[in-house]
Design an enzyme around this catalytic site. Structure first.
Site, PDB file in Angstrom:
ATOM      1  N   ASN A   8       0.861  -1.184   0.000  1.00  0.00           N
ATOM      2  CA  ASN A   8       0.000   0.000   0.000  1.00  0.00           C
ATOM      3  C   ASN A   8       0.894   1.229   0.000  1.00  0.00           C
ATOM      4  OD1 ASN A   8      -1.872   2.010   0.452  1.00  0.00           O
ATOM      5  ND2 ASN A   8      -2.207   1.504   2.608  1.00  0.00           N
ATOM      6  N   LYS A  10       0.015   4.286  -0.263  1.00  0.00           N
ATOM      7  CA  LYS A  10      -0.642   5.454   0.340  1.00  0.00           C
ATOM      8  C   LYS A  10      -0.492   6.680  -0.586  1.00  0.00           C
ATOM      9  CE  LYS A  10       0.475   3.469   4.805  1.00  0.00           C
ATOM     10  NZ  LYS A  10       0.154   3.535   6.195  1.00  0.00           N
ATOM     11  N   HIS A  97      -9.598   1.072   5.256  1.00  0.00           N
ATOM     12  CA  HIS A  97      -8.264   1.281   5.830  1.00  0.00           C
ATOM     13  C   HIS A  97      -8.381   2.270   6.991  1.00  0.00           C
ATOM     14  CE1 HIS A  97      -4.092   2.468   6.321  1.00  0.00           C
ATOM     15  NE2 HIS A  97      -3.764   1.354   5.698  1.00  0.00           N
ATOM     16  N   GLU A  99      -6.664   4.666   7.979  1.00  0.00           N
ATOM     17  CA  GLU A  99      -6.458   6.092   7.691  1.00  0.00           C
ATOM     18  C   GLU A  99      -7.727   6.720   7.120  1.00  0.00           C
ATOM     19  OE1 GLU A  99      -2.867   5.436   5.469  1.00  0.00           O
ATOM     20  OE2 GLU A  99      -1.865   4.898   7.331  1.00  0.00           O
ATOM     21  N   GLU A 170      -5.485  -5.070  10.856  1.00  0.00           N
ATOM     22  CA  GLU A 170      -4.436  -4.069  11.008  1.00  0.00           C
ATOM     23  C   GLU A 170      -4.690  -3.280  12.286  1.00  0.00           C
ATOM     24  OE1 GLU A 170      -2.566  -2.824   7.098  1.00  0.00           O
ATOM     25  OE2 GLU A 170      -4.490  -1.825   7.126  1.00  0.00           O
ATOM     26  N   GLY A 176       2.278   2.190  10.754  1.00  0.00           N
ATOM     27  CA  GLY A 176       3.193   3.310  10.551  1.00  0.00           C
ATOM     28  C   GLY A 176       3.906   3.747  11.821  1.00  0.00           C
ATOM     29  N   SER A 215       3.339  -2.271  10.429  1.00  0.00           N
ATOM     30  CA  SER A 215       4.803  -2.246  10.566  1.00  0.00           C
ATOM     31  C   SER A 215       5.475  -3.575  10.220  1.00  0.00           C
ATOM     32  CB  SER A 215       5.199  -1.778  11.977  1.00  0.00           C
ATOM     33  OG  SER A 215       4.730  -0.458  12.186  1.00  0.00           O
TER      34      SER A 215
HETATM   35  C1  PEP Z   1      -0.847   0.011   5.949  1.00  0.00           C
HETATM   36  O1  PEP Z   1      -0.728   1.036   5.288  1.00  0.00           O
HETATM   37  O2  PEP Z   1      -1.848  -0.686   5.817  1.00  0.00           O
HETATM   38  C2  PEP Z   1       0.227  -0.341   6.889  1.00  0.00           C
HETATM   39  C3  PEP Z   1       0.117  -1.474   7.556  1.00  0.00           C
HETATM   40  O3  PEP Z   1       1.267   0.513   7.018  1.00  0.00           O
HETATM   41  P1  PEP Z   1       2.696   0.216   7.729  1.00  0.00           P
HETATM   42  O4  PEP Z   1       3.218  -1.048   7.133  1.00  0.00           O
HETATM   43  O5  PEP Z   1       3.546   1.397   7.399  1.00  0.00           O
HETATM   44  O6  PEP Z   1       2.443   0.069   9.193  1.00  0.00           O
END
Ligand code: PEP
Length: 251
Positions: A8, A10, A97, A99, A170, A176, A215
């Site tokens: 992803n 973003k 997601h 975000e 998640e 992040g 992460s």
């Molecule tokens: C994500 O964007 O779904 C995500 C898990 O980001 P990150 O790997 O940076 O934590």
């Protein structure tokens, strides 16, 4: 069932940067992409065409959209329709997601509309769910994930092709932040997701993929991928470089 290794990107990368990263990833994966893994790149809309060109005809690679509006077309300034994604070569899209839930205020019901609309329009849908740190501390993980899944999947037909429906667990506190859920936390959450899928879809749910996101890095990917009910990963930060993402894909 192939493990889905999703990148992803973003709101990162100009189209030329996205093209270069996708090309570098294809090069890095040549001859080493494991048979049981599928690579999914989910770039910003403006890079879809460039990434499509870079991965076209490369076996094991797919393209996804980060978002769309659950309608065929219309006066929805700034939005994009599911058919616009398929027209660009996307076979997957994300919904829910964290975000979008937490920064853009998307509700469970709205996420549910996207999931069913995307499926109807031929996309494989990846429903993202996960608790905030406060919800976890309050012991509300089960309640939150169950609510997000029940409303997110409310209108999905019970006979949906299982390979077209994926859930990404998640934990918001791990996205992040550099913090990763530990094996016990991942096992428990993924078992919960599987049980909710089984309640709704019966045995077909065994064929639905559950991804972990939060992460994921080259250093922790193999340990996570070995856990029960982990059918792939959704990676943000560490997917931005072809070098680190290729290590995750082959972990
Ligand atoms: C994500 O964007 O779904 C995500 C898990 O980001 P990150 O790997 O940076 O934590």
């Amino acid at each position: 069932m192939k493990k889905l290794m999703a990148a992803n990107w973003k709101m990162y990368k100009l189209h030329s940067e996205a093209r270069d990263t996708a090309e570098a990833l294809v090069k890095a994966m040549k001859g080493v992409l494991p048979e049981d893994r599928e690579v999914l790149i989910v770039p910003p809309f403006t890079a879809l065409r460039s990434v499509r060109k870079a991965i076209k005809k490369v076996p094991g690679f797919a393209l996804g959209g980060q978002n769309f509006f659950p309608s065929m077309q219309g006066a929805f300034t700034g939005e994009i329709a599911p058919d616009m994604l398929t027209d660009m070569g996307c076979t997957y899209a994300l919904a829910g997601h964290s975000e979008r839930r937490h920064i853009l205020g998307e509700s469970d019901e709205f996420v549910g509309k996207k999931v069913v609309c995307g499926l109807e329009r031929g996309l494989g849908m990846i429903l993202c769910v996960g608790e905030t740190i406060d919800e976890r501390k309050e012991g509300r993980l089960d309640e939150v994930v169950r609510r997000q899944m029940e409303l997110g999947l409310a209108e999905v037909p019970l006979d949906v092709a299982p390979e077209r429906l994926t859930v990404a667990y998640e934990p918001v506190w791990a996205i992040g932040t550099g913090l990763t859920a530990g094996p016990k936390e991942i096992l428990a959450a993924h078992a919960l997701v599987r049980s909710i899928l089984l309640e709704k879809f019966g045995q077909a749910a065994q064929q639905m993929r559950i991804l972990y996101g939060g992460s994921v890095k080259p250093e922790n990917a193999s340990e996570i991928l070995l856990l029960d009910n982990v059918d792939g990963v959704l990676v943000g930060g560490s997917s931005l470089s072809a070098d680190s993402f290729s290590k995750i894909v082959t972990a």
